[in-house]
Design an enzyme around this catalytic site. Structure first.
Site, PDB file in Angstrom:
ATOM      1  N   ASP A   1       9.320   3.056  -0.131  1.00  0.00           N
ATOM      2  CA  ASP A   1       8.209   3.673   0.671  1.00  0.00           C
ATOM      3  C   ASP A   1       8.309   3.118   2.130  1.00  0.00           C
ATOM      4  O   ASP A   1       7.922   2.082   2.561  1.00  0.00           O
ATOM      5  CB  ASP A   1       6.810   3.003   0.146  1.00  0.00           C
ATOM      6  CG  ASP A   1       5.564   3.789   0.969  1.00  0.00           C
ATOM      7  OD1 ASP A   1       5.965   4.600   1.893  1.00  0.00           O
ATOM      8  OD2 ASP A   1       4.470   3.792   0.417  1.00  0.00           O
TER       9      ASP A   1
ATOM     10  N   LYS B   1       4.003   8.772   9.070  1.00  0.00           N
ATOM     11  CA  LYS B   1       3.678   8.139  10.254  1.00  0.00           C
ATOM     12  C   LYS B   1       4.581   8.608  11.498  1.00  0.00           C
ATOM     13  O   LYS B   1       4.296   9.706  12.049  1.00  0.00           O
ATOM     14  CB  LYS B   1       3.818   6.727  10.169  1.00  0.00           C
ATOM     15  CG  LYS B   1       2.579   6.295   9.146  1.00  0.00           C
ATOM     16  CD  LYS B   1       2.308   4.939   9.131  1.00  0.00           C
ATOM     17  CE  LYS B   1       0.961   4.643   8.584  1.00  0.00           C
ATOM     18  NZ  LYS B   1       0.972   4.196   7.395  1.00  0.00           N
TER      19      LYS B   1
ATOM     20  N   TYR C   1       0.890  -1.234   0.009  1.00  0.00           N
ATOM     21  CA  TYR C   1      -0.021  -0.198  -0.221  1.00  0.00           C
ATOM     22  C   TYR C   1       0.944   1.211  -0.066  1.00  0.00           C
ATOM     23  O   TYR C   1       1.759   1.370   0.646  1.00  0.00           O
ATOM     24  CB  TYR C   1      -0.766  -0.024   1.202  1.00  0.00           C
ATOM     25  CG  TYR C   1      -1.622   1.250   1.597  1.00  0.00           C
ATOM     26  CD1 TYR C   1      -2.901   1.341   0.440  1.00  0.00           C
ATOM     27  CD2 TYR C   1      -1.764   2.116   2.465  1.00  0.00           C
ATOM     28  CE1 TYR C   1      -3.810   2.740   0.500  1.00  0.00           C
ATOM     29  CE2 TYR C   1      -2.430   3.154   2.550  1.00  0.00           C
ATOM     30  CZ  TYR C   1      -3.508   3.484   1.550  1.00  0.00           C
ATOM     31  OH  TYR C   1      -4.344   4.533   1.689  1.00  0.00           O
TER      32      TYR C   1
HETATM   33  C1  LIG Z   1       0.317   4.687   5.678  1.00  0.00           C
HETATM   34  C2  LIG Z   1       0.917   4.437   4.687  1.00  0.00           C
HETATM   35  C3  LIG Z   1       0.975   5.306   3.511  1.00  0.00           C
HETATM   36  C4  LIG Z   1       0.038   6.516   3.402  1.00  0.00           C
HETATM   37  O1  LIG Z   1       0.298   7.265   4.483  1.00  0.00           O
HETATM   38  P1  LIG Z   1      -0.999   8.327   4.937  1.00  0.00           P
HETATM   39  O2  LIG Z   1      -0.449   9.158   5.874  1.00  0.00           O
HETATM   40  O3  LIG Z   1      -2.044   7.533   5.481  1.00  0.00           O
HETATM   41  O4  LIG Z   1      -1.588   9.035   3.336  1.00  0.00           O
HETATM   42  C5  LIG Z   1       1.703   5.234   2.487  1.00  0.00           C
HETATM   43  N1  LIG Z   1       2.791   4.183   2.403  1.00  0.00           N
HETATM   44  C6  LIG Z   1       2.688   3.132   3.353  1.00  0.00           C
HETATM   45  C7  LIG Z   1       3.799   2.026   3.366  1.00  0.00           C
HETATM   46  C8  LIG Z   1       1.993   3.330   4.686  1.00  0.00           C
HETATM   47  O5  LIG Z   1       2.116   2.354   5.536  1.00  0.00           O
END
Ligand SMILES: *Cc1c(COP(=O)(O)O)cnc(C)c1O
Length: 429
Positions: free
Chosen positions: A241, A269, A146
């Site tokens: 990511d 995060k 994701y």
């Molecule tokens: C949470 C997450 C996102 C998106 O971040 P948001 O602050 O929710 O937009 C993107 N990549 C990864 C791996 C994530 O866990």
């Protein structure tokens, strides 16, 4: 059910009247586990309290954001100090460069970076930059990873085949999806085959170096190295990511843990200390293409917000202290040891994946190394387990496909209490 939910139910009906689907992010609606979402009243350390007076050991911790636990005193102090000076200026402040410098020290692959307000925004912008830098349109992702909800990333392809994607959400134009290829995570051969044929058209390969959005799935040895090598050969930008893994699996993130240097990194995060922050960064050579130095446009009214920067600085400063990751590893190891014992005793088909303070108990005999494996889990059994744990005072992610997070506020006694709950929940006692 033993759990008191009267007030949560009332608030749920109230929310359903005013918010789309009752929530501001889908997983909070508890569709994957059934029942009424638990409404939180307050949180402190490793514990959540809900509006009905129930208390839980929290293994969601705002999806990994609260690595120091909730309502951390140092972060609160930093926020209070920042708050008295105003909350947003739309002009530069010192704290932005300070936090950027701290992040660079932890992640040497980053020479320059930019702050945004969410992980989604970070990924969306990094992809635009990769496309602008390479002059190519196609992007490669891996099924089950994701990367936020930007259009190009809401795509999954059929069963690991190198087919060009179909959108997985209405509202994403097919023309966008056609430029996104989704390959099977950990399938080195399939990836190399695809890159051999099409690498020259690929702007970027984006990956969660440790996948934590299909439950926790670790990279197979050689997988990340293969991505690095193929991207270098085809002139494609490798994006890690690390929105979850950054400052989580070690101070240097997954790239530090595995010793692989991506071209761009996305963060979120943890780096906001509980406030909305995202960031993306990488080599000077790529980042200089970003406006105003370069032509790739990206901006944000609240980017680098002073409150968020203050909370982020406090959170990262605390993580840089000796012993933090040792403690997180010890907690994770204790959890793993206990769960493995319980798993054997239960005789159920279960698989545990863990790295540091991240773990997932899958309701499947496994092994769990890609989305095909994750999708085969018994999600009904997981839902039962979720509620059985809630009744025993443990708040787990309300979906089999989310990862559990341990914070530094979780004590050895908390882990022991969690294991006792798990033993009861799995044996149906
Ligand atoms: C949470 C997450 C996102 C998106 O971040 P948001 O602050 O929710 O937009 C993107 N990549 C990864 C791996 C994530 O866990």
């Amino acid at each position: 059910m033993k759990l008191k939910t009267h007030k949560s139910k009332k608030l749920w009906n109230y929310s359903l009247k005013h918010l789309a689907g009752g929530v501001n992010s889908p997983v909070r609606a508890f569709n994957a586990v059934g029942g009424t979402p638990i409404f939180i009243k307050a949180a402190k350390g490793a514990r959540l309290s809900d509006v009905d007076g129930n208390s839980y050991l929290d293994y969601v911790t705002s999806w990994g954001v609260m690595i120091h636990g909730h309502a951390d005193r140092d972060i609160q102090a930093a926020l209070c100090a920042a708050l008295t000076k105003g909350t947003s200026y739309g002009a530069p402040t010192e704290a932005e460069a300070v936090l950027a410098e701290m992040i660079k020290k932890a992640l040497p692959s980053i020479e320059k970076l930019r702050f945004v307000s969410s992980g989604t925004e970070a990924v969306m912008s990094a992809i635009r930059l990769a496309r602008g830098y390479t002059g190519r349109d196609k992007i490669v992702k891996f099924t089950g990873c994701y990367h936020g909800h930007a259009d190009s990333l809401l795509v999954k392809a059929g069963s690991g085949a190198a087919t060009f994607g179909a959108p997985s959400s209405p509202g994403v134009p097919a023309a966008f999806a056609r430029n996104t290829v989704s390959l099977e995570y950990n399938d080195i051969e399939g990836f190399l085959k695809f890159m051999k044929r099409s690498g020259g058209e690929v702007a970027c390969v984006i990956v969660e170096p440790i996948a934590a959005n299909m439950g926790l799935v670790l990279p197979r040895p050689g997988f990340l190295k293969a991505l690095r090598k193929a991207c270098s050969a085809s002139g494609s930008v490798l994006i890690f990511d690390e929105v979850i893994t950054g400052f989580r699996v070690g101070f240097g993130g997954a790239q530090g843990l595995y010793g692989i240097k991506p071209d761009l990194t996305t963060l979120g995060k943890i780096i906001g200390g509980g406030l909305p922050v995202g960031a993306y960064g990488g080599s000077e050579k790529i980042m200089k293409n970003l406006s105003p130095a370069g032509k790739v446009y990206q901006a944000g009214t609240l980017s680098g917000n002073p409150l968020a920067m203050a909370a982020g600085c406090a959170a990262i400063r605390k993580l840089s202290k000796p012993g933090v990751y040792k403690k997180l590893e010890a907690s994770g190891a204790a959890m793993e040891k206990g769960l493995r014992r319980i798993m054997v005793k239960s005789g159920l088909p279960l698989t545990l994946n863990r790295v540091g303070s991240l773990f997932t108990l899958f309701f499947s005999k496994g092994p769990l190394e890609n989305w095909t494996g994750a999708a085969a889990c018994d999600t009904r059994r997981y839902a039962e387990y979720f509620w059985a744990m809630a009744e025993r005072g443990v708040y787990l992610p309300p979906s089999q496909f989310e990862t559990c997070f341990i914070s530094t506020a979780h004590t050895a006694a908390d882990i022991a209490a969690t294991l006792e709950a798990a033993e009861g929940a799995l044996s149906g006692k």
